[in-house]
Design an enzyme around this catalytic site. Structure first.
Site, short mmCIF file in Angstrom:
data_model
loop_
_atom_site.label_atom_id
_atom_site.label_comp_id
_atom_site.label_asym_id
_atom_site.label_seq_id
_atom_site.Cartn_x
_atom_site.Cartn_y
_atom_site.Cartn_z
CG ASN A 66 -1.73 1.40 1.37
OD1 ASN A 66 -1.88 2.02 0.40
ND2 ASN A 66 -2.49 1.69 2.77
CD1 TRP A 67 3.63 0.94 -2.77
CD2 TRP A 67 3.57 2.03 -4.70
NE1 TRP A 67 4.25 0.28 -3.69
CE2 TRP A 67 4.44 1.15 -4.96
CE3 TRP A 67 3.38 3.14 -5.79
CZ2 TRP A 67 4.99 0.93 -6.27
CZ3 TRP A 67 3.86 3.04 -7.11
CH2 TRP A 67 4.78 1.79 -7.43
CE LYS A 68 0.05 3.53 4.73
NZ LYS A 68 -0.35 3.69 6.02
CG HIS B 145 -6.04 1.93 4.80
ND1 HIS B 145 -5.74 2.83 5.85
CD2 HIS B 145 -4.93 1.15 4.70
CE1 HIS B 145 -4.46 2.50 6.37
NE2 HIS B 145 -4.16 1.20 5.79
CD GLU C 15 -3.18 5.64 6.53
OE1 GLU C 15 -3.11 5.71 5.40
OE2 GLU C 15 -2.56 4.82 7.33
CD GLU D 127 -3.80 -2.47 7.05
OE1 GLU D 127 -2.91 -2.90 6.81
OE2 GLU D 127 -4.64 -1.29 7.06
N GLY E 187 1.72 1.97 10.63
CA GLY E 187 2.83 3.23 10.64
C GLY E 187 3.39 3.50 11.77
N GLY F 193 2.62 -1.11 4.43
CA GLY F 193 2.69 0.01 3.93
C GLY F 193 4.03 0.52 3.89
N GLY F 194 4.53 1.25 4.86
CA GLY F 194 6.06 1.83 4.78
C GLY F 194 7.02 1.01 4.00
#
Ligand code: PEP
Length: 255
Positions: free
Chosen positions: A13-15, A98, A100, A170, A176, A237-238
């Site tokens: 997930n590159w966000k 998600h 976010e 998640e 993160g 993610g990261g």
């Protein structure tokens, strides 16, 4: 258990990172992963990167996904992207719900349900994200929260459509933050998710649903998490922005 019935999936997930020109470079660095056979690899990228990423990945087994979509197919929804647009641009998957999106952009359980149904109708495979906050975990209501999120997301889905979803557990406190859930805790909730799916759709359809863990998964902790019987992959993610780390996680997913 019954891992043989489901795919192992490692999804990045590159966000809101990586411009289209950076996307070409990052995707090119990941091309050697297309030789991996038993793990399905998905790159969930910003919508504006999809065409570039898809083109760079042509003739590989690596799939592209979006990170969100609207539940309507078209219309006066300025700034939104429909599932049909994602499909046409080359996406196969889309992340829905998600944390976010839920916490910053108003995605309620009901909106998540509508997005899941529309994504499937358009031909996408939704990666449904669920997870509790730190406060909810401390209060001991993780199970209730997860059950409500799962049940409302799949409410009204036919058994055939249900088979197209992927679930990602998640825990919000792990996203993160560098605070990964222990393999045992993550496994426990993934097991609960499967139990919940089984109650809704029966043993046979639910045993083939891949349930991923996401939350600060990296090249160091991936092996232990992915070795757990109820964890069928990862949403990353990261670490998905670093080709070596992402490749190491894919490597750790191999049986
Ligand atoms: C995510 O965004 O879905 C995620 C799991 O992020 P990170 O790996 O950075 O915790």
């Amino acid at each position: 258990m019954d891992r043989r019935y489901r795919k192992t999936i490692i999804a990045g997930n590159w966000k809101m990172n990586i411009t289209p020109s950076e996307a070409k470079k990052l995707t090119t660095a990941l091309l050697p992963l297309s030789a991996v056979k038993d793990t399905s690899i998905v790159l969930c990228v910003p919508a504006i990167d999809i065409t570039t990423v898809k083109r760079t990945l042509r003739q590989t087994r690596i799939a592209v996904g979006g990170q969100n979509c609207h539940f309507e197919s078209k219309g006066a929804f300025t700034g939104e992207i429909s599932p049909e647009m994602l499909i046409d641009a080359g996406a196969k998957y889309v992340i829905i719900g998600h944390s976010e999106r839920r916490s910053m952009f108003g995605d309620t359980d009901e909106i998540v349900r509508k997005k899941i149904a529309s994504a499937i109708a358009a031909g996408l495979r939704p990666i449904l994200c669920v997870g509790e906050t730190e406060e909810q975990r401390k209060q001991g209501v993780t199970e209730e929260i997860i059950r409500v999120q799962i049940k409302s997301a799949v409410y009204g889905l036919s058994a055939d459509d249900f088979r197209k979803i992927v679930v990602a557990y998640e825990p919000i406190w792990a996203i993160g933050t560098g605070n990964t859930a222990t393999p045992e805790d993550a496994n426990e909730v993934c097991k609960l998710i499967r139990t919940c799916l089984r109650e809704l759709y029966g043993a046979r359809p639910s045993r083939s649903i891949s349930i991923l863990y996401g939350g600060s998964m990296n090249e160091k902790n991936a092996k232990a998490l992915l070795a757990m019987p109820h964890i069928d992959g990862g949403l990353i993610g990261g670490a998905s922005l670093k080709p070596d780390a992402f490749a190491a996680i894919v490597e750790a997913s191999k049986a």
